[in-house]
Design an enzyme around this catalytic site. Sequence first.
Site, PDB file in Angstrom:
ATOM      1  N   TYR A   1     -58.854  -4.306  71.278  1.00 32.42           N
ATOM      2  CA  TYR A   1     -58.227  -4.858  72.485  1.00 32.42           C
ATOM      3  C   TYR A   1     -58.072  -6.369  72.351  1.00 32.42           C
ATOM      4  O   TYR A   1     -59.059  -7.109  72.382  1.00 32.42           O
ATOM      5  CB  TYR A   1     -59.091  -4.510  73.691  1.00 32.42           C
ATOM      6  CG  TYR A   1     -58.430  -4.696  75.036  1.00 32.42           C
ATOM      7  CD1 TYR A   1     -57.633  -3.695  75.577  1.00 32.42           C
ATOM      8  CD2 TYR A   1     -58.630  -5.849  75.782  1.00 32.42           C
ATOM      9  CE1 TYR A   1     -57.035  -3.846  76.824  1.00 32.42           C
ATOM     10  CE2 TYR A   1     -58.042  -6.006  77.032  1.00 32.42           C
ATOM     11  CZ  TYR A   1     -57.242  -4.998  77.545  1.00 32.42           C
ATOM     12  OH  TYR A   1     -56.663  -5.159  78.783  1.00 32.42           O
TER      13      TYR A   1
ATOM     14  N   TYR B   1     -48.056  -5.210  75.877  1.00 32.06           N
ATOM     15  CA  TYR B   1     -49.287  -5.098  76.659  1.00 32.06           C
ATOM     16  C   TYR B   1     -49.122  -3.967  77.661  1.00 32.06           C
ATOM     17  O   TYR B   1     -48.718  -4.172  78.794  1.00 32.06           O
ATOM     18  CB  TYR B   1     -49.593  -6.413  77.381  1.00 32.06           C
ATOM     19  CG  TYR B   1     -50.893  -6.403  78.160  1.00 32.06           C
ATOM     20  CD1 TYR B   1     -52.118  -6.402  77.501  1.00 32.06           C
ATOM     21  CD2 TYR B   1     -50.901  -6.399  79.546  1.00 32.06           C
ATOM     22  CE1 TYR B   1     -53.315  -6.398  78.204  1.00 32.06           C
ATOM     23  CE2 TYR B   1     -52.092  -6.400  80.267  1.00 32.06           C
ATOM     24  CZ  TYR B   1     -53.296  -6.402  79.591  1.00 32.06           C
ATOM     25  OH  TYR B   1     -54.486  -6.392  80.294  1.00 32.06           O
TER      26      TYR B   1
END
Lengths: 386, 386
Positions: free
Chosen positions: B290, B340
Amino acid sequence: MWTLTDQYAIAGIGYTDFSKNSGRTVRRLASEACLAAVRDAGLDIAQVDGFCSFNMSDSVQGIAVATELGIPNLKWSVDLYAGGNAANLIVSNAAAAIHAGMATHVLCFRAMNGRSGYRFGGGGNAARAAGITQYTAPFGLMTYPQAMAMWCRRHMIDYGTTSEQLGTLAVTFRDNALRNPRAMMKTPLTLEDYFASRMIVDPFRMYDICLESDGACAVLVTSADRARDLRAKPVYISSAVYGGGPNQGEDLFDLLRWPSHSHNCYKYLAADLWGAAGIGPADLDFAQIYDCFTYSVLMALEGLGFCREGEGGDWIQGGRIGRDGELPLNTAGGLLSEAYIHGFNHVIEAVQQLRGEAGERQVPGAQIGLTTAGAMTCGSALILRN
Amino acid sequence: MWTLTDQYAIAGIGYTDFSKNSGRTVRRLASEACLAAVRDAGLDIAQVDGFCSFNMSDSVQGIAVATELGIPNLKWSVDLYAGGNAANLIVSNAAAAIHAGMATHVLCFRAMNGRSGYRFGGGGNAARAAGITQYTAPFGLMTYPQAMAMWCRRHMIDYGTTSEQLGTLAVTFRDNALRNPRAMMKTPLTLEDYFASRMIVDPFRMYDICLESDGACAVLVTSADRARDLRAKPVYISSAVYGGGPNQGEDLFDLLRWPSHSHNCYKYLAADLWGAAGIGPADLDFAQIYDCFTYSVLMALEGLGFCREGEGGDWIQGGRIGRDGELPLNTAGGLLSEAYIHGFNHVIEAVQQLRGEAGERQVPGAQIGLTTAGAMTCGSALILRN
């Protein structure tokens, strides 16, 4: 169909006072109820490693409560964005997560300032409606009572359901509330009072519609094996269902796409519900049915097979649902007369009944009971036993 | 610790285009990605009976997608109110629900108009901050980049981590994005470009901070047995973790209560993550970490034991994380250069790598990989294998 029959249990319960103005934050309410559930189970707070809650952006996340309570190592935390239909789902999700090894002792909670804070009754949310409600709201059709009133009226036309039958539900639950120390409503109610009360959305009078409440409820879920070593008498999760049929929609008036208004979600849930527990409606000692409105109780009873479609109004008469009847219903007073903690207070009452700790309202020898949550296109239900 | 090792699998994936302006609703994006995942698995839409998603009140519920797609009988649907740390949790929750019998084929999705609709980057939400952010916001301290920048600066002071090391991450991931047809960023990036870019929140330059994107990703989760009979090569869920340590807080600057800024949640998750899969960091063929910020990658690598605390900056240098290196990282370009989609696009890429369908960016012979989600006090991770 639920595969974890009786392998997981509710090992502790906790709740705050139920009121119109709690005088404290939702975070505080949630923490109080969760701490009470942990103490009731006889656990140390450090043994809790999971949370599961639901809310409509009106409450706190599990991680907030975990922080308040000082949980040292959180391993699972799920906050559902969902309405009352999730009130049983959080319990079954907790059991599934424990079974998958994601946590060991999970606190399930619902905390809300439903009267002094965010109020569900109004049409304010229609402004952000995404579905069909955006087209109905400009004409004033935007609230849950309006939606359910139309459904109820359909039932009256098709099956002859009467206002007296609706009133019987309100009166019965109020009678139960009088024996419940934590119930908000403490004034006796007669059918005459019911008929004299204000019409809110025809055919719903004031007493057909649930309360607005501040408060919180919590239960501690763990494995049956662990629960047996804890302080409180375990209450086992025998069956769990959620969902129900096609065209759920997301928005209130999406229910106009629902295939028929002669049934709701429970028709789709019944086979799995009874199947997993290996019992039928006649085996229950009590039921706590989601009563956001009186009418929603009839639809659940019909859908789950207590009676046939359209016969709910007749079925609940003649004392059958009273404390001494064949199926005591909403023994704490329900969402209509105890409090509206978004249906989760039904789970608290079911556990107290199954522990034999319901005091004046105890159903003698209660061994197995039902809770339902949700009243329209999507619902959940649990069968719990001691 | 995860007990369902390799018993559940991702049997289908779907995604929309990733863009700055999708030109359509989030509901539409979600439905497109979900439908693509069902087709990829070779299932009929009527076989899907569960949903699991996460959002920050910026997306649609599973029941809305179920309605759009015409699911005939929904049995389980959970919409988590959660940030990016839930991007792996929805997959493990789906597996746990299937194992408990609550559903059979579950669509997990994240859909958002993260650029053209609700934007995460701003401080607007500080107005409803419940925790410590309500006290910091009046002084301008209210966004994620600000919070993480302080954490990063601490790491630089304590361990000598450099801007060049951060830049190396940005440059490496961009290089991967150039080989990814769906990546938003298509311009080559050099360390010189990185240093020439605008300082946003010292020490974060523009290229240290992830994209804002419109788009949706979905995966279809089912049992390993069923997955083996479906069209696509199954990708098994070998391990799953979520959470991490004490003082999660609920609000961004609640992280000031976090015990130390020399580690984040992953330190608490590592033992369970590797334990359930029976492997260690050296056994991975790739990792999708992440990368809401460059810096968050270092903390995950350190916490999960790829290197020791403080050594992340050194560890990622010397080609180790490139496509031909010891541990190819963020092979699709990551949140910094692909898109994203709140971290869920990492799962799509992991599945494509494990199926051998990653085209130009394929890691030769990839058999086992890691995805992480979340970068601060609470995270999740999966180990996936083919």
